[in-house]
Write an enzyme that holds these catalytic residues in place. Sequence first.
Site, PDB file in Angstrom:
ATOM      1  N   GLU A  66      40.888  76.777  10.986  1.00  0.00           N
ATOM      2  CA  GLU A  66      40.023  76.395  11.816  1.00  0.00           C
ATOM      3  C   GLU A  66      40.036  74.437  11.751  1.00  0.00           C
ATOM      4  OE1 GLU A  66      36.003  77.869  11.860  1.00  0.00           O
ATOM      5  OE2 GLU A  66      35.611  76.419  13.785  1.00  0.00           O
ATOM      6  N   GLY A 100      32.754  74.119   3.791  1.00  0.00           N
ATOM      7  CA  GLY A 100      32.153  74.817   2.597  1.00  0.00           C
ATOM      8  C   GLY A 100      32.775  76.192   2.527  1.00  0.00           C
ATOM      9  N   ALA A 101      33.026  76.713   3.627  1.00  0.00           N
ATOM     10  CA  ALA A 101      33.579  77.937   3.649  1.00  0.00           C
ATOM     11  C   ALA A 101      34.413  78.371   5.115  1.00  0.00           C
ATOM     12  CB  ALA A 101      32.978  79.242   3.167  1.00  0.00           C
ATOM     13  N   MET A 102      35.290  79.666   5.277  1.00  0.00           N
ATOM     14  CA  MET A 102      35.689  79.664   6.382  1.00  0.00           C
ATOM     15  C   MET A 102      35.551  81.237   6.613  1.00  0.00           C
ATOM     16  SD  MET A 102      37.070  78.746   9.116  1.00  0.00           S
ATOM     17  CE  MET A 102      37.696  79.895  10.486  1.00  0.00           C
ATOM     18  N   GLU A 103      35.244  81.719   7.754  1.00  0.00           N
ATOM     19  CA  GLU A 103      34.976  83.112   8.334  1.00  0.00           C
ATOM     20  C   GLU A 103      36.076  83.919   8.615  1.00  0.00           C
ATOM     21  OE1 GLU A 103      34.029  80.455   9.970  1.00  0.00           O
ATOM     22  OE2 GLU A 103      33.990  80.832  12.069  1.00  0.00           O
ATOM     23  N   ASN A 104      37.443  83.706   8.221  1.00  0.00           N
ATOM     24  CA  ASN A 104      38.502  84.323   8.590  1.00  0.00           C
ATOM     25  C   ASN A 104      38.171  85.953   8.471  1.00  0.00           C
ATOM     26  OD1 ASN A 104      40.128  81.723   8.187  1.00  0.00           O
ATOM     27  ND2 ASN A 104      39.825  82.391   6.219  1.00  0.00           N
ATOM     28  N   GLU A 123      29.046  82.934   6.728  1.00  0.00           N
ATOM     29  CA  GLU A 123      30.153  83.333   6.913  1.00  0.00           C
ATOM     30  C   GLU A 123      30.220  84.887   7.421  1.00  0.00           C
ATOM     31  OE1 GLU A 123      32.114  80.890   7.416  1.00  0.00           O
ATOM     32  OE2 GLU A 123      31.016  79.528   6.085  1.00  0.00           O
TER      33      GLU A 123
HETATM   34 ZN    ZN Z   1      30.288  78.485  10.573  1.00  0.00          ZN
END
Ligand code: ZN
Length: 867
Positions: free
Chosen positions: A123, A263-267, A300
Amino acid sequence: MHERIYRKDYQASEFLVDSVDLVFELDPAETVVKAKMQLRRNPDGPARGGPLRLHGDELELRSVRLNGTRLDVSQFEADSQSLAIADVPERFQLETEVLIHPAQNTKLMGLYTSSGTFCTQCEAEGFRRITYYLDRPDVMARFTTRIEADRSSYPILLSNGNRVARGDLPNGRHWVQWEDPFRKPSYLFALVAGDLACHEGTFTTSSGREVALEIWVEPANADKCGHALASLKAAMKWDEDRYGLEYDLDIYMIVAVDDFNMGAMENKGLNIFNSKYVLAKPSTATDDDYEGIEGVVAHEYFHNWTGNRVTCRDWFQLTLKEGLTVFRDQEFSADMTSREVQRIKDVTRLRTAQFAEDAGPLAHPIRPESYIEMNNFYTSTVYEKGAEVVRLYQTLLGRDGFRKGLRHYLETHDARAVTCDDFREAMAEANDADLTQLERWYSQAGTPIVHANGVWHESAGAYTLTLSQSQRAMPKETEPRPLTIPICVGLLGANGKDIPGTVRTLELNEPEQTFTFENLPERPILSIGRGFSAPIKLEMKRSHEELAFLMAHDSDPFNRWEAGQELAKRILLGLVARVLEKRPLELDEGLVSAFRKVLSDPSLDGSIKALTLALPSEELLSQELSLVDPDAVHRARGFVIRELGLALRAEWMRTYEQHARGADAIDKAQIGRRRIKNRALRYLVALEAPDTIALAVEQFGAATGMTEYEAAFVSLVDLDSAETDRAIAEFYERWRGEPLVLDKWFRIQAMSGSPLAFDRVVALSKHPDFNLANPNRARSLLYCFAAGNPVAFHRADGRAYRFIADQVVELDAINPQVASRIVSSFNQWKRYEPGRSGLMKAELERIARWPGISKDVSEIVERALER
Ligand SMILES: [Zn+2]
């Protein structure tokens, strides 16, 4: 010039991808990526019969096959940015083979390596750095992924969905095959390969399915995953209880990596996290870190429904998934910790970052109209203001109405890519409500101002409240139109209690409206904007006495805190004016007595007390000034801190001693104890008295938990003493092997109020442990200094401006995304007194002229210089 993309130009994709089968032959220097795609023309697309055009970025093409036949170079056009094939049938299979270089990928977008582990970030537009593709969120396909790698270096091979097969290959290599049963846009693709340890758990859904939970980290960090796992389970349970939403795959994986832009990624099924939001144990992570992890893990996870199952049609709709999911994680955290503490933290963050953004050159609606680089629009406006706009629905429709609307939205649009309008219409439809006017919150930038004027009519026993709204007109945009603004109010009697029947939500829809409260037994005091019921700035004439009364009595805990902040802000701004007029400073007795009352109130919990006794930051105070002089703000605020320390010295000392001892446990009681204790310590150490400095030194030496250790360190680093240098050296020796703790060491020195802060930052930028290529480290030193240390960054001689500009240019060549965040610290240059403003402008112009500047940085700089 870089191309600008407009929301109004959206067109459906001319082609769709039904499925894509990927093969990765992993090697850090040179990875081969093979993609086999089933494509067809979109029946709902623009009927142009044109060529197929796939996105790419820094790819080396090796071959293209159409329906099994290899194309020769005359049959396609390819460069590192795109692949175009003029002549394609209605339906076809396309096979491509490309080369990429993960170890050299310092932008950390696409496939890259972090401490020897392969990982991805796609993303917004990173998938095109992996293979040629229709890299846009409205193209959703079924993915399979085969990963081949050296078995001893990369025993663990992960991707989205379920693992369906595995096997061995010659030369010590092996392979694993993954299959994701859900169609998804390419930005949710993920791959991880490395030598990782697993922290396992399980969750049984409300319908009785068992889900395997796996947190993957470097083996040395295996003892720091317990909190992330507990947070994940709590989030899964909460989403079932609150919204009836269950998880949909048999496995949910989280991987922690050290080098990560966000911060983080919701794959889908395989979240990739910045290790900062996974790893924690009490000796290395603070209470705020623990709360941050809980919030981000939940965020996430919640995306699995709001983002993954129902996604965005185009990137202009980003707030559709982010505003909604931030709102969801805020509500979750409020239920897990304390509703009022959470609200105060969220509103403070909104005001500090988003209100500033809204007042500056980068002001944009939560649904932007155009962009050059999408990565620049992962902003506080899209996220935090977006969450406030989602909260408006809940305030207007009630909690049940909101739940009904959310479920209707997810059911109607499951497996589709939709828009913010679809969300609003689903909410309206499910509740049979007219929400047309809410649309303006999506299209108008700027923080609305609500002017309130209350009049007491003694003889009639009535109180009238006139509310009017206004918004700053944005250049090149149409005049702002009135918004729907819910304003929650209550009227207090002299006894400090709400007068029955006066607690209401007023709906302001017009430029000006008057609301009347009748049959009142006495002259009331107004409590307005309870719970921060809309993301607005309130303007109202109120006396210090009225604010002190609300601070002591308001039944709404948020507004009690708010009244205290407003009172402190007014007093501080008065002192800033006196500094500028070179008049002597004197502290208002009203603030001392208000603080004394809070300190001695046994009914308040430690966290609320600590928040109420914190003064508004220098950033927030600066927002109130038409021409900022950071030295004056710093001096006035420092004066108040010392005077409050002095006037309440005995009370601070008593508070400190009462809360000095306790357990390291991360629970509400112990967190509250530590917060009030550390607040008292700050006021005491600010006195710079030998006995109060000794308290900090003792706490620093004895603390076993990071919260108390860090707080003592922060106090000491603010001073200019022998103890300061000793603490800095000791901290480093103890924690040099723990990257996340060492980030704190950089950050705290960068944000220190000491006059030496700038020289320290320059020296730290040459420290062997400083690494510009690691986003956490770069942000800890440079961003925290530029954005979080106003008095040092805005030194009158401009040396800090020059230093940060030099670092931005160097970083831009490595990682433009992180560089553009740091350069935005210059955005507010026009708001400063002429000397500083000229120096900042000169640095912006120097950056703008820099050869090879990225589109990320140039978009920010050009807009800052534009107006
Ligand atoms: Zn988000």
